[in-house]
Structure formats: structure tokens, C-alpha cells
Design a protein around this motif. Structure first.
Motif, PDB file in Angstrom:
ATOM      1  N   ASP A  77       0.749  -1.229   0.083  1.00 41.01           N
ATOM      2  CA  ASP A  77      -0.036   0.012  -0.092  1.00 41.01           C
ATOM      3  C   ASP A  77       0.809   1.350   0.106  1.00 41.01           C
ATOM      4  O   ASP A  77       0.349   2.375   0.510  1.00 41.01           O
ATOM      5  CB  ASP A  77      -0.764  -0.164   1.174  1.00 41.01           C
ATOM      6  CG  ASP A  77      -1.997  -0.925   1.246  1.00 41.01           C
ATOM      7  OD1 ASP A  77      -2.807  -1.022   0.407  1.00 41.01           O
ATOM      8  OD2 ASP A  77      -1.888  -1.834   1.717  1.00 41.01           O
ATOM      9  N   THR A  78       2.140   1.166  -0.530  1.00 39.12           N
ATOM     10  CA  THR A  78       2.906   2.459  -0.556  1.00 39.12           C
ATOM     11  C   THR A  78       3.403   2.565  -1.941  1.00 39.12           C
ATOM     12  O   THR A  78       3.715   1.666  -2.529  1.00 39.12           O
ATOM     13  CB  THR A  78       4.119   2.332   0.475  1.00 39.12           C
ATOM     14  OG1 THR A  78       4.775   1.084   0.212  1.00 39.12           O
ATOM     15  CG2 THR A  78       3.482   2.210   2.018  1.00 39.12           C
ATOM     16  N   ASP A  79       3.731   3.780  -2.234  1.00 39.50           N
ATOM     17  CA  ASP A  79       4.447   3.850  -3.486  1.00 39.50           C
ATOM     18  C   ASP A  79       5.604   4.930  -3.436  1.00 39.50           C
ATOM     19  O   ASP A  79       5.880   5.493  -2.182  1.00 39.50           O
ATOM     20  CB  ASP A  79       3.525   4.718  -4.591  1.00 39.50           C
ATOM     21  CG  ASP A  79       2.062   4.086  -4.751  1.00 39.50           C
ATOM     22  OD1 ASP A  79       2.420   3.099  -5.295  1.00 39.50           O
ATOM     23  OD2 ASP A  79       1.125   4.345  -4.207  1.00 39.50           O
ATOM     24  N   GLY A  80       6.229   5.250  -4.208  1.00 36.17           N
ATOM     25  CA  GLY A  80       7.485   6.108  -4.291  1.00 36.17           C
ATOM     26  C   GLY A  80       8.634   5.572  -3.600  1.00 36.17           C
ATOM     27  O   GLY A  80       8.984   4.536  -3.348  1.00 36.17           O
ATOM     28  N   PRO A  81       9.241   6.572  -2.762  1.00 38.58           N
ATOM     29  CA  PRO A  81      10.608   6.238  -1.911  1.00 38.58           C
ATOM     30  C   PRO A  81      10.203   5.360  -0.970  1.00 38.58           C
ATOM     31  O   PRO A  81      11.253   4.448  -0.876  1.00 38.58           O
ATOM     32  CB  PRO A  81      10.993   7.940  -1.391  1.00 38.58           C
ATOM     33  CG  PRO A  81      10.345   8.756  -2.228  1.00 38.58           C
ATOM     34  CD  PRO A  81       8.862   8.285  -2.769  1.00 38.58           C
TER      35      PRO A  81
END
Length: 403
Positions: A77-81
């Protein structure tokens, strides 16, 4: 002309028995299908699904998503860095060199534990009836994940009733989130107890990576640990069941799976033909337009891996199971930045199981009464959508003739 109205109910008997004709009609007439039941757009064509899985205008994280509410901010459930940092943390365990070692140290003992019990049950008889889903498709992944976590293998029987509510909470339609939260709390307390009792020399490959020995337990990562308990078990349960289903349905001789190249083709083609997970949930991070359909920002997108894997514009004769097909592109493990981190370990698990089955048993066929079984086989009751699998699969394993 308005699109053909297609009935879409993921829990209906019609859909569970045969979703493929529904998918086919959606690909033809309504490839960006608005489902009022799920308040989401269902995307069904291979090219669209593959592109959206890698599109930065499509995100995975959303605060009200069931998996976020259940597990917290995990890889799922996370994106990016933050997502890249989490992948970097786990990569040493799931990279190719590590998987080779885990195959010897974890996968082979896990598979042999299950097959030993079946051979012991066979005794001096020439064959033995086995409920394959429960004994093997469930037995192997749970034997594997207990070893990967460094947990007592006998705890598998306690773990599964607490993992299943986690799977149900992220299904379509979902089961009780409250039940899943209760199960998660029990699992977290269990893991904390095991970490507290960890002694010098104990080997806990996954837990040692996430919770380094000698350091305080980072409780924010306990949700991630429970997610991995789920990811390492129930998707594999479904896949193992589907591979055996394909082997039986196409009269594949067990002995032919001793050949590694053919075994690899069988596994990959089954993952295309009958993927264990039919849908991945994403969100539009900006306004989109796909095939003339406006998709407002924050809209939920159900990317249909099941439909895309049978797209006639991507695969020749897509409804046929053909291990020798030259195009074995896979979406079963997702694609893009959220490609399943454990893909190599999972493929090694399936390979190890069916290799050792081919070496230890002389053959496999459908168990139970043979009257009408071939006709009924194709209508095996399946359940689940994120974890789609046969309910039962009765087989008869035959003793391997002495060399």
C-alpha cells in the motif's frame, strides 16, 4: 451504441464456475467497465492492465483501502521512495542467490515433510487417496513459511485459522475486517513472543532481516510481518491447486514433470491460464481517460489479471492450456514497481514440489468414483477472487515402481 450490459457479481455461482465468458464479453464490448457493486472500474484487456500496472498516474496507496486498514503502510500500500526503501530491505532474502540457498535449506525439507507423511500413509499399498488441497496445497506453503520465519513447523495448524481471516478481509467481496483485525492481533502477539524467546544461534531468516537480533523490535513492521505470512501461504495454496488441476485435466504423466524445462513450462502456462489472483486494486492519482471513458482522480481501478491473461489480442488460442506456447508472458505476479517481491521463491517452491512429486510417486489421477468424474471435473467448485482456488481436489497417488 451503448455497451452490452454484463452481469458482474464476483460471488455468484455463475461467475465462480466460469468467469471466462464474462471476461471475454467485457473485453469485447466494455473494456473499462464501471461496477456500481464495487464502486470501481474493472479493466480487462492485457495491454491496458500491463500499462496501468507501470503507470505512475496509478497508485497503490489509499488510506481507506482494506489492506491499509488491516496491515498499515506496507509494500502492498505504498508508492514512491517508501516503497523502494521497503523493497530494498527485503531484497537480500528474495534475490536469486538467496533463493538457491533457501531451496536447499527450506523448500526441500518443507516439501519432504508433506510427502513423507503421504508415503507413510500409503504403507505397503500401491496407491493412496489424498485430499490434495488440504494435504499438499495447504501443507507445503505453511511448512515453507514456518521455516522461513524460523517458527516451529507444528505451529502451522495454529497459524492457518488466523491467516484465513486476513485473506478474507481483502477479498471481493470482503469478509469481516473486525475478525481480521482480531486474527492479526493474535498473530502479532505470537510473533512478539517468538522474537522475545529468540536465542543466539536460532535461525529465523525472515524475522532476523526485519527485526535484527539485539535491537528493539520495530512494532511498525509487525503489520508487514503478518502480511508476509499471508502472501507466503494463501497465494501459493491457490497456485499449487491450479497446477495439479491442470496436470489432471490434461492427462499429464507425472513422470514428465521430472524434466525441468517442461516443468517450468507447465508452471508458467498454468499461471497464465488459471492465475491464482484475478484482480489487483489500484487508484487513479489524476484524471484519466481510457478508451473514451473518463476516470476521475481517486477512482478505484480493478485491474483484471484473470481477464488479461486470456486476452485473445495478446495470446493465441488463450483459453487452451498449452505448455509449449512460445509466448509465456505473466501477469500473475503483477508487473511494474509492485511486481511480487517473492516471485523467484514462489516459482522455486512450485518447481521443488512438482519435481519431488515426480521422483517419489509413479503417477497421479483423479480420486473417488470414476462415474462421471471427467464430466464433473471441469465444474469443480472454486471460491475466492484474490485467492481463487478449488475447494477440494481428491487425487490418487501411485507408488513408484522400483528401478
Amino acid at each position: 451504441m451503448s455497451p452490452t450490459k454484463v452481469s458482474l457479481d464476483f460471488s455468484s455461482d455463475e461467475f465462480l464456475a466460469d468467469p471466462w465468458n464474462i471476461y471475454k464479453e467485457l473485453r469485447r464490448s466494455d473494456p473499462v467497465h464501471w461496477s456500481s457493486a464495487f464502486n470501481a472500474f474493472l479493466i480487462t484487456r492485457f495491454e491496458d492492465v500491463q500499462e496501468l500496472l507501470s503507470d505512475r498516474q496509478v497508485g497503490s496507496g489509499f488510506p481507506m483501502r482494506s489492506s491499509r486498514r488491516l496491515f498499515g503502510r506496507t509494500l502492498l500500500d505504498t508508492d514512491g521512495p517508501r516503497h523502494r526503501d521497503l523493497r530494498k530491505l527485503f531484497m537480500p532474502l528474495f534475490a536469486g542467490g538467496s533463493v538457491k540457498r533457501l531451496r536447499t535449506e527450506i523448500l526441500v525439507p518443507a516439501v519432504d515433510q508433506v510427502l513423507d507423511s503421504i508415503e507413510a500413509e500409503m504403507g505397503s499399498r500401491d496407491e493412496v487417496d489424498v485430499e490434495f488441497m488440504e494435504r499438499v496445497a495447504v501443507g507445503v506453503p505453511y511448512a515453507m513459511v514456518t521455516r522461513l520465519f524460523g517458527l516451529p513447523p507444528e505451529d502451522a495448524a495454529w497459524l492457518r485459522p488466523r491467516v484465513l481471516p486476513l485473506a478474507g478481509a481483502i477479498e471481493f467481496p470482503a469478509t469481516s475486517l473486525d475478525s481480521a483485525l482480531t486474527a492479526k492481533a493474535e498473530l502479532i502477539e505470537y510473533l512478539k513472543d517468538k522474537l522475545a524467546a529468540r536465542a543466539d544461534g536460532d535461525r529465523m531468516p525472515f524475522l532476523d532481516l526485519v527485526f535484527p537480533p539485539g535491537e528493539p523490535v520495530d512494532e511498525s513492521m509487525l503489520g508487514t510481518a503478518t502480511l508476509f505470512l499471508l502472501a507466503g501461504t494463501e497465494t501459493s495454496v491457490a497456485t499449487i491447486g491450479k497446477i495439479m488441476y491442470a496436470v489432471l485435466a490434461h492427462d499429464v504423466e507425472l513422470s514428465t514433470l521430472a524434466d525441468k524445462d517442461y516443468r517450468t513450462q507447465v508452471v508458467r502456462e498454468t499461471l497464465r491460464w488459471e492465475p491464482p489472483s484475478h484482480t489487483i486494486l489500484r487508484y487513479a492519482t489524476t484524471d484519466l481517460n481510457l478508451h473514451g471513458v473518463d476516470i476521475p482522480r481517486r477512482s478505484a481501478l480493478l485491474l483484471s489479471l484473470g481477464s488479461a491473461s486470456r486476452d485473445e489480442n495478446a495470446f493465441e488460442d488463450p483459453d487452451s492450456w498449452r505448455p509449449d506456447r512460445t509466448d509465456q508472458r505473466l501477469l500473475a505476479f503483477s508487473a511494474g514497481p509492485h511486481t511480487c517481491l517473492g516471485i523467484q521463491l514462489a516459482l522455486a517452491e512450485f518447481d521443488t514440489l512438482f519435481e519431488r512429486l515426480s521422483h517419489r510417486f509413479g503417477g497421479v489421477r483423479l480420486g473417488g468414483s470414476l462415474d462421471g468424474i471427467r464430466q464433473g471435473f471441469w465444474r469443480l467448485r472454486e471460491r475466492g477472487h484474490i485467492f481463487r482456488r478449488p475447494d477440494h481436489l481428491h487425487v490418487r497417488l501411485e507408488r513408484k515402481a522400483d528401478a
